[in-house]
Design an enzyme around this catalytic site. Structure first.
Site, PDB file in Angstrom:
ATOM      1  N   LYS A  78       0.840  -1.220   0.000  1.00 30.91           N
ATOM      2  CA  LYS A  78       0.000   0.000   0.000  1.00 30.91           C
ATOM      3  C   LYS A  78       0.864   1.256   0.000  1.00 30.91           C
ATOM      4  CE  LYS A  78      -2.361  -0.998   3.733  1.00 30.91           C
ATOM      5  NZ  LYS A  78      -1.745  -2.308   4.041  1.00 30.91           N
ATOM      6  N   GLU A 132       1.942   6.495  11.996  1.00 38.13           N
ATOM      7  CA  GLU A 132       3.117   5.891  11.353  1.00 38.13           C
ATOM      8  C   GLU A 132       4.151   5.497  12.406  1.00 38.13           C
ATOM      9  OE1 GLU A 132       4.224   5.678   7.729  1.00 38.13           O
ATOM     10  OE2 GLU A 132       2.054   5.469   7.744  1.00 38.13           O
ATOM     11  N   ARG A 133       4.889   4.457  12.106  1.00 37.13           N
ATOM     12  CA  ARG A 133       6.042   4.110  12.942  1.00 37.13           C
ATOM     13  C   ARG A 133       7.189   5.053  12.590  1.00 37.13           C
ATOM     14  NH1 ARG A 133       3.636  -0.147  10.635  1.00 37.13           N
ATOM     15  NH2 ARG A 133       2.652  -1.707  11.975  1.00 37.13           N
TER      16      ARG A 133
END
Length: 463
Positions: free
Chosen positions: A164, A190-191
Site C-alpha cells: 500500500k 506511522e512508525r
C-alpha cells in the site's frame, strides 16, 4: 515548543480538576465551545487540549494533544481564542511537519502570519465541482482497469505487507512528474522507522520539493492521531485555494484514524457500538471525507491506504470508508505471493469511471476484454492445478495463455523502488497500454515467453 507561544497570554478560563490519562476535566466559569483549543503553561512549553464534551454548566472534558505528565489539579488553563489552527505558507512544500505545523525535519519554523482553522466546514454544494475527468498515473493496471477520477477519492485496500505505502508513493511521484502538482501526505499512526524511510526515499526520488509530509506517530496521544487527517487536509485546502495547484492528498493509514477515534471515544466514556467501534464512526469518517472536495479553484484528489483487519472487507470501519470512495483498488496477498507487483486484484478492484461514456469506447472495450480473459483464467485455475492445462479445450488454452501474459504485462517497476532493485522505474501512457493490450488479445505476442512480458513498461520499449 510550538506556535501557540506567540499567543500564550490567553484568557484564563479555568483550572484542571481531573486527569485521566490523555483526558482532562477542566472546571470553567464560562464554557468554551466544542473543538476550542485550550492550553496549560509549563516552564518552557505548553500542553494543548481540545474540548470534546460539556459535562455540566461549569465542567468540560478535553483531550490532550501532548503528554499529560506533569499536569496537576488546580493548574491554570487558558483559552487560545480559537480551535486548533496551523501556519500556512508557500514555503510549506518540501517540509516534514507535525499536527501543529511545527518542523520535524530540523529546519526553520514556517514563518508566516497566516493561519487556518483545522475544523473548516466543507465547501458549499454550489462551490463544489463534480469530477468526471480521469487522472492518469502512468501505472498500467490502474489506468486500464480501475482509473482514478480527478478530484475523486480512491481507496487502496489490503492487509499488512502487500504494497500500500509503495503504491501511494508512486502516485505522489506521478502527480509531481506528470501533472506538475503538489502532494500532501498524512502519516496517521506511522512508525518512526516508516516515516524516516519515506522521507529519505521521497528525497532520493526527487519528489520531496513538491510534497508536504505531516506525521502523527504511533507513540503520540490518540487526540493527535485523531486530528492529524484534518490538519493535513487543511494544508491541502490551502494549496488548492490559495496556490491553485493540482493537489494529491494521500492518507496512510485511514484505518488508524478510525482506531484513534475509537480510543478517544472510549476515553470520553461512550458505549462502544458494532464490533467495538465508536458509535460516532460514520459521522467521524464523513467529517473527514466530505472535506476532500474539488472546487472551481482547483482539485483535491485523494488516495487513502486502508488496512483491512484480518483481510475482512465486511469490517464496519472498512464499510464506512468504502461508501465515500469513487475508486476501489484491492491489493491481494495471492497476487503478491505470485510476484505480481503492484499486487492489484483486477477482478475485485473497481471504479465509478468504468463506463464507455467516461472512458471512451476503445478504452472501455479493451478493459472489458482484458478483465474477461483474467476472469476465465481465474475460473480455470483449479482445473489446471489438478489436471494440467493440456486437458482444457483449445479455446480455453488460448485464453489462459494470453491471460497469463497479460497478467505479467500488467506488472511494472516503480520509480520509488528503483534504489532497492536493478530495475529502473517506468511510466506508461494510457495509449501505449491500450495498444499493447489489443496486441495481446489479438495474439501478436503469443510467441513471447511469460518472462519477456514481466516487469517492463510498454512492449515497444527496450527491456
Amino acid at each position: 515548543m510550538n506556535h501557540f507561544h506567540a499567543t500564550q497570554q490567553g484568557e484564563l478560563i479555568g483550572t484542571i480538576s481531573e486527569v485521566h490519562g490523555p483526558v482532562v476535566v477542566i472546571a470553567c466559569q464560562q464554557l468554551p465551545p466544542l473543538n476550542q483549543a485550550l492550553f496549560a503553561k509549563f516552564d518552557d512549553s505548553v500542553c494543548l487540549f481540545e474540548v470534546h464534551q460539556h459535562l455540566d454548566k461549569h465542567h468540560v472534558r478535553a483531550v490532550s494533544l501532548h503528554s499529560t505528565a506533569g499536569l496537576y489539579r488546580g493548574m491554570d488553563v487558558f483559552d487560545t481564542g480559537s480551535p486548533l489552527h496551523v501556519p500556512v505558507s508557500p514555503d510549506c512544500l518540501g517540509r516534514v511537519l507535525n499536527i501543529f505545523g511545527e518542523p520535524l525535519d530540523g529546519g526553520e519554523a514556517i514563518q508566516t502570519g497566516t493561519y487556518r482553522n483545522i475544523h473548516t466546514p466543507p465547501p458549499d454544494l454550489s462551490e463544489a465541482t463534480d469530477g468526471s475527468d480521469i487522472l492518469m498515473t502512468g501505472i498500467k493496471v490502474i489506468d486500464l482497469l480501475c482509473p482514478f477520477v480527478k478530484g475523486g477519492k480512491t481507496g487502496l485496500f489490503g492487509g499488512a505487507g502487500v504494497g500500500k505505502t509503495v503504491l501511494t508513493m508512486e502516485f505522489m511521484h506521478a502527480v509531481a512528474s506528470i501533472h506538475k502538482g503538489a502532494s500532501v501526505f498524512a502519516g496517521v499512526g506511522e512508525r518512526m522507522r516508516e516515516a524516516h524511510e519515506m522521507w529519505h526515499e521521497m528525497d532520493a526520488a526527487g519528489i520531496l520539493p513538491q510534497s508536504l509530509l505531516i506525521f502523527g506517530q504511533m507513540d503520540e496521544a490518540p487526540g493527535v492521531r485523531f486530528r492529524l487527517g484534518l490538519s493535513a487536509l487543511t494544508y491541502a485546502e490551502y494549496l488548492r485555494d490559495t496556490l491553485q495547484k493540482e493537489v494529491l492528498f494521500v492518507m496512510d493509514n485511514t484505518f488508524r484514524f478510525v482506531q484513534a477515534g475509537s480510543e478517544v471515544s472510549s476515553l470520553l466514556g461512550r458505549m462502544p457500538a458494532t464490533v467495538g467501534y465508536q458509535p460516532t464512526l460514520t459521522t467521524e469518517v464523513a467529517e473527514l471525507e466530505d472535506r476532500i472536495t474539488s472546487t472551481r479553484r482547483g482539485n483535491i484528489t485523494s488516495v487513502q491506504a486502508i488496512y483491512v483487519p484480518a483481510d475482512d472487507m465486511g469490517d464496519p470501519a472498512v464499510n464506512a470508508i468504502l461508501s465515500h470512495l469513487d475508486t476501489t483498488v484491492i491489493l491481494s496477498r495471492s497476487q503478491a505471493a505470485k510476484g505480481i507487483y503492484p499486487a492489484v486484484d483486477p477482478l475485485k478492484s473497481s471504479s465509478k469511471a468504468m463506463d464507455a461514456y467516461t472512458l471512451g469506447a476503445r478504452h472501455y472495450s479493451v478493459a472489458e476484454a482484458v478483465r474477461e480473459h483474467l476472469a476465465r483464467y481465474h475460473e480455470l485455475e483449479d482445473i489446471i492445478a489438478m489436471l494440467g492445462v493440456e486437458e482444457l479445450s483449445p479455446k480455453d488454452q488460448l485464453i489462459v495463455k494470453r491471460a497469463r501474459r497479460l497478467q505479467r504485462y500488467l506488472t511494472q517497476p516503480f520509480w520509488v523502488t528503483a534504489g532497492q532493485s536493478t530495475l529502473k522505474g517506468v511510466s506508461v501512457p494510457l495509449e501505449k497500454t491500450l495498444d499493447d493490450c489489443e496486441a495481446f488479445l489479438r495474439g501478436d505476442y503469443d510467441e513471447l515467453t511469460e518472462e519477456e512480458c514481466y516487469m517492463r513498461g510498454a512492449m515497444s520499449d527496450p527491456k
